[in-house]
Design a protein around this motif. Structure first.
Motif, PDB file in Angstrom:
ATOM      1  N   GLY A  71       0.817  -1.210   0.000  1.00  0.00           N
ATOM      2  CA  GLY A  71       0.000   0.000   0.000  1.00  0.00           C
ATOM      3  C   GLY A  71       0.846   1.253   0.000  1.00  0.00           C
ATOM      4  N   LEU A  72       1.910   1.270   0.787  1.00  0.00           N
ATOM      5  CA  LEU A  72       2.824   2.418   0.807  1.00  0.00           C
ATOM      6  C   LEU A  72       3.444   2.638  -0.568  1.00  0.00           C
ATOM      7  CD1 LEU A  72       4.797   2.040   4.175  1.00  0.00           C
ATOM      8  CD2 LEU A  72       3.466   4.030   3.456  1.00  0.00           C
ATOM      9  N   ALA A  73       3.906   1.552  -1.165  1.00  0.00           N
ATOM     10  CA  ALA A  73       4.559   1.659  -2.471  1.00  0.00           C
ATOM     11  C   ALA A  73       3.592   2.192  -3.529  1.00  0.00           C
ATOM     12  CB  ALA A  73       5.115   0.302  -2.891  1.00  0.00           C
ATOM     13  N   GLY A 115      -5.959  -5.013  -5.044  1.00  0.00           N
ATOM     14  CA  GLY A 115      -5.702  -3.698  -5.612  1.00  0.00           C
ATOM     15  C   GLY A 115      -4.342  -3.118  -5.305  1.00  0.00           C
ATOM     16  N   LYS A 116      -3.480  -3.878  -4.631  1.00  0.00           N
ATOM     17  CA  LYS A 116      -2.183  -3.343  -4.226  1.00  0.00           C
ATOM     18  C   LYS A 116      -1.006  -3.912  -5.013  1.00  0.00           C
ATOM     19  CE  LYS A 116      -3.778  -2.399   0.486  1.00  0.00           C
ATOM     20  NZ  LYS A 116      -3.628  -2.701   1.919  1.00  0.00           N
ATOM     21  N   VAL A 117      -1.258  -4.946  -5.816  1.00  0.00           N
ATOM     22  CA  VAL A 117      -0.178  -5.583  -6.578  1.00  0.00           C
ATOM     23  C   VAL A 117      -0.460  -5.442  -8.073  1.00  0.00           C
ATOM     24  CG1 VAL A 117       1.245  -7.632  -6.862  1.00  0.00           C
ATOM     25  CG2 VAL A 117      -0.008  -7.288  -4.717  1.00  0.00           C
ATOM     26  N   GLY A 175       3.416   5.864  -5.830  1.00  0.00           N
ATOM     27  CA  GLY A 175       3.445   5.838  -7.288  1.00  0.00           C
ATOM     28  C   GLY A 175       4.278   4.741  -7.908  1.00  0.00           C
ATOM     29  N   PHE A 176       4.778   3.798  -7.114  1.00  0.00           N
ATOM     30  CA  PHE A 176       5.565   2.702  -7.665  1.00  0.00           C
ATOM     31  C   PHE A 176       4.673   1.658  -8.325  1.00  0.00           C
ATOM     32  CE2 PHE A 176       8.356   4.119  -4.134  1.00  0.00           C
ATOM     33  CZ  PHE A 176       9.542   4.314  -4.833  1.00  0.00           C
ATOM     34  N   ILE A 177       5.207   0.984  -9.348  1.00  0.00           N
ATOM     35  CA  ILE A 177       4.623  -0.245  -9.858  1.00  0.00           C
ATOM     36  C   ILE A 177       5.048  -1.351  -8.897  1.00  0.00           C
ATOM     37  CG2 ILE A 177       4.525  -1.875 -11.777  1.00  0.00           C
ATOM     38  CD1 ILE A 177       3.372   0.843 -12.476  1.00  0.00           C
ATOM     39  N   THR A 178       4.095  -2.164  -8.441  1.00  0.00           N
ATOM     40  CA  THR A 178       4.423  -3.210  -7.474  1.00  0.00           C
ATOM     41  C   THR A 178       4.315  -4.591  -8.100  1.00  0.00           C
ATOM     42  OG1 THR A 178       2.118  -3.264  -6.709  1.00  0.00           O
ATOM     43  CG2 THR A 178       3.657  -1.841  -5.498  1.00  0.00           C
ATOM     44  N   THR A 179       5.204  -5.468  -7.655  1.00  0.00           N
ATOM     45  CA  THR A 179       5.157  -6.849  -8.123  1.00  0.00           C
ATOM     46  C   THR A 179       5.473  -7.785  -6.965  1.00  0.00           C
ATOM     47  OG1 THR A 179       6.141  -8.455  -9.675  1.00  0.00           O
ATOM     48  CG2 THR A 179       7.533  -6.634  -8.968  1.00  0.00           C
TER      49      THR A 179
END
Length: 327
Positions: A73-75, A100-102, A79-83
């Motif tokens: 959630g922080l990432a 919704g976070k990944v 504005g980061f793309i998360t994987t």
């Protein structure tokens, strides 16, 4: 010609602990702490300053960390793309918290046959992957299947594609196995097998970085003219809150971050280590995908052009290009 002169990816190891014992990995053998929320928050802000755009929360098994949803959630908020890649054993329990976070959620699956998959993973997790696919779909998530390719499971690609990928409209990521340190990955794929894999990678919903295939045909990275840009494209953060250089798998140098990752990365000592990327004796013949992929993306050469079509294909199917443009 170098296109990008700053790191683009962070491999953030939230713990080395794992609830599987994969035969082609040794990370589960390591003792490990868990990173803290305070460390992650500070490091994410510094990663933003350094120009990083993608955060891969990894392990071990990243879902073992009780605050993994907060990290994601922080990432995302920054504005980061998360994987994130998981063996699926804990995903059904945590799916609601992760929703919704990944951006790129990968479920590891190496066979259509339960016995073969579970044998390679050292634990009964095939059924959890199947359940995870169902749960993710019910939540409107769009996971990928990450298939680590060995000679002995190459014949399984067709069945996984027909029985799992197409019915669920998932992306099928083909990840050719690689050896490192004392960890073996079996016999190398032959030229004919690489041809088969390359052809398979052109199918709908299938992602295969053709740069990986070309690199294997070329005998891997060569220290005399390295294609690997691991340290300048990718920051590796350990569970001990250290910057690891040039990559996790070699781990030649480890620098305590001490709440100032940006300053550390720009220090002379770290710059000296970055200058050695791809040139250490251990780098000869290396084909480690997780560092070659960003390496292929930042410099125009034959690997860049080989990798580009598959990268565009994946981002088109997943829609991640929209988030990337927004950043």
């Amino acid at each position: 010609m170098r296109l990008v002169h700053h790191p683009v990816l962070c491999n953030y190891y939230v713990t080395y602990r794992c609830n599987a014992k994969c035969s082609f990995c040794d990370i589960w053998e390591k003792p490990s702490p868990y990173v803290t929320l305070e460390q992650v928050e500070q490091n994410l802000r510094d990663l933003k300053k350094l120009g990083v755009s993608v955060i891969d929360f990894t392990g071990g098994e990243p879902l073992l960390h009780r605050e993994i949803d907060k990290f994601l959630g922080l990432a995302r908020d920054l504005g980061f793309i998360t994987t994130l890649t998981t063996n699926g054993m804990l995903y059904p329990k945590l799916a609601e918290r992760l929703k919704g976070k990944v951006d790129m959620l990968h479920f590891s699956l190496d066979s259509s046959e339960k016995e073969q998959h579970d044998k390679g993973r050292g634990v009964a997790c095939f059924d959890f992957v199947m359940q995870s696919i169902e749960v993710a779909g019910s939540l409107g998530e769009r996971p990928d299947i990450l298939f680590t390719v060995f000679r002995e499971n190459l014949h399984q690609l067709e069945k996984v594609y027909e029985e799992i990928i197409l019915p669920n409209k998932l992306m099928f990521i083909l990840n050719p196995a690689f050896a490192y340190n004392e960890v073996a990955s079996g016999e190398n794929l032959t030229g004919e097998e690489l041809d088969f894999l390359s052809a398979f990678g052109k199918r709908k919903y299938v992602y295969l970085n053709e740069g990986f295939i070309q690199l294997r045909r070329d005998g891997g990275n060569h220290v005399s003219d390295p294609v690997c840009k691991a340290a300048s494209t990718t920051l590796v953060i350990s569970p001990e809150n250290e910057l690891v250089l040039p990559c996790y798998h070699l781990g030649e140098k480890k620098f305590p971050i001490n709440n100032n990752l940006a300053a550390l990365y720009n220090s002379e000592e770290v710059k000296q280590q970055i200058a050695l990327e791809g040139r250490l004796p251990q780098c000869e013949g290396c084909t480690i995908n997780c560092y070659m992929q960003p390496s292929f993306a930042v410099e125009v050469n034959k690997y860049f052009w080989k990798a580009l079509p598959s990268t565009l294909k994946y981002n088109y199917y997943k829609g991640t290009w929209k988030r990337m443009l927004a950043n």
